[in-house]
Design a protein around this motif. Sequence first.
Motif, PDB file in Angstrom:
ATOM      1  N   VAL A   6      -0.960  -1.274 -13.921  1.00  0.00           N
ATOM      2  CA  VAL A   6      -2.002  -1.854 -13.374  1.00  0.00           C
ATOM      3  C   VAL A   6      -1.588  -2.192 -11.835  1.00  0.00           C
ATOM      4  N   VAL A   7      -2.423  -1.674 -10.737  1.00  0.00           N
ATOM      5  CA  VAL A   7      -1.986  -1.463  -9.453  1.00  0.00           C
ATOM      6  C   VAL A   7      -3.071  -2.352  -8.737  1.00  0.00           C
ATOM      7  N   GLU A   8      -2.588  -3.535  -8.027  1.00  0.00           N
ATOM      8  CA  GLU A   8      -3.435  -4.043  -7.156  1.00  0.00           C
ATOM      9  C   GLU A   8      -3.320  -3.715  -5.419  1.00  0.00           C
ATOM     10  N   GLY A   9      -4.398  -3.593  -4.963  1.00  0.00           N
ATOM     11  CA  GLY A   9      -4.730  -3.373  -3.601  1.00  0.00           C
ATOM     12  C   GLY A   9      -5.589  -2.333  -3.144  1.00  0.00           C
ATOM     13  N   GLN A  10      -5.742  -2.090  -2.058  1.00  0.00           N
ATOM     14  CA  GLN A  10      -6.624  -1.238  -1.392  1.00  0.00           C
ATOM     15  C   GLN A  10      -5.656   0.248  -1.139  1.00  0.00           C
ATOM     16  N   VAL A  11      -5.841   1.061  -2.311  1.00  0.00           N
ATOM     17  CA  VAL A  11      -5.060   2.284  -2.091  1.00  0.00           C
ATOM     18  C   VAL A  11      -5.712   3.453  -2.962  1.00  0.00           C
ATOM     19  N   ASP A  12      -5.309   4.783  -2.280  1.00  0.00           N
ATOM     20  CA  ASP A  12      -5.974   5.935  -2.718  1.00  0.00           C
ATOM     21  C   ASP A  12      -5.304   6.168  -4.012  1.00  0.00           C
ATOM     22  N   VAL A  39       3.811   2.724  -2.482  1.00  0.00           N
ATOM     23  CA  VAL A  39       2.656   3.351  -1.853  1.00  0.00           C
ATOM     24  C   VAL A  39       1.887   2.322  -0.910  1.00  0.00           C
ATOM     25  N   PRO A  40       1.655   2.792   0.519  1.00  0.00           N
ATOM     26  CA  PRO A  40       1.111   1.913   1.374  1.00  0.00           C
ATOM     27  C   PRO A  40      -0.570   1.249   0.714  1.00  0.00           C
ATOM     28  N   GLY A  41      -0.391   0.059   0.872  1.00  0.00           N
ATOM     29  CA  GLY A  41      -1.624  -0.560   0.320  1.00  0.00           C
ATOM     30  C   GLY A  41      -1.609  -1.306  -0.952  1.00  0.00           C
ATOM     31  N   VAL A  42      -0.479  -1.118  -1.747  1.00  0.00           N
ATOM     32  CA  VAL A  42      -0.071  -1.771  -2.957  1.00  0.00           C
ATOM     33  C   VAL A  42       0.282  -3.276  -2.788  1.00  0.00           C
ATOM     34  N   SER A  92      -8.393  -3.207  -8.238  1.00  0.00           N
ATOM     35  CA  SER A  92      -7.519  -3.021  -9.286  1.00  0.00           C
ATOM     36  C   SER A  92      -7.558  -1.395  -9.884  1.00  0.00           C
ATOM     37  N   THR A  93      -6.317  -0.806  -9.820  1.00  0.00           N
ATOM     38  CA  THR A  93      -6.457   0.719 -10.460  1.00  0.00           C
ATOM     39  C   THR A  93      -5.530   0.612 -11.804  1.00  0.00           C
ATOM     40  N   GLU A  94      -5.962   1.412 -12.816  1.00  0.00           N
ATOM     41  CA  GLU A  94      -5.275   1.335 -13.975  1.00  0.00           C
ATOM     42  C   GLU A  94      -4.893   2.934 -14.178  1.00  0.00           C
ATOM     43  N   LEU A  95      -3.684   2.961 -14.679  1.00  0.00           N
ATOM     44  CA  LEU A  95      -3.010   4.595 -14.713  1.00  0.00           C
ATOM     45  C   LEU A  95      -2.689   4.356 -16.246  1.00  0.00           C
TER      46      LEU A  95
END
Length: 66
Positions: free
Chosen positions: A42-48, A26-29, A2-5
């Motif tokens: 909040v974004v879930e996934g393997q992403v840069d 975005v690829p991987g989201v 998880s990535t928070e922005l």
Amino acid sequence: MSTELNISGMTCGHCQTAVTKALKSVPGVENAQVNLQTGKAVVEGQVDPQALLAAVTEEGYGAQIR
């Protein structure tokens, strides 16, 4: 993962939708949830994380990793 922005510049539901679509493109989201009131995403996934920032700024909004 998880990535928070923090998202800046959103003023309405259309803004929220635009940011959500940008993040989901975005690829991987796997999923993206954007909250207009708090200015957070909040974004879930393997992403840069840099790819997420670029997608949001290309839509005309500000973004930074929390």
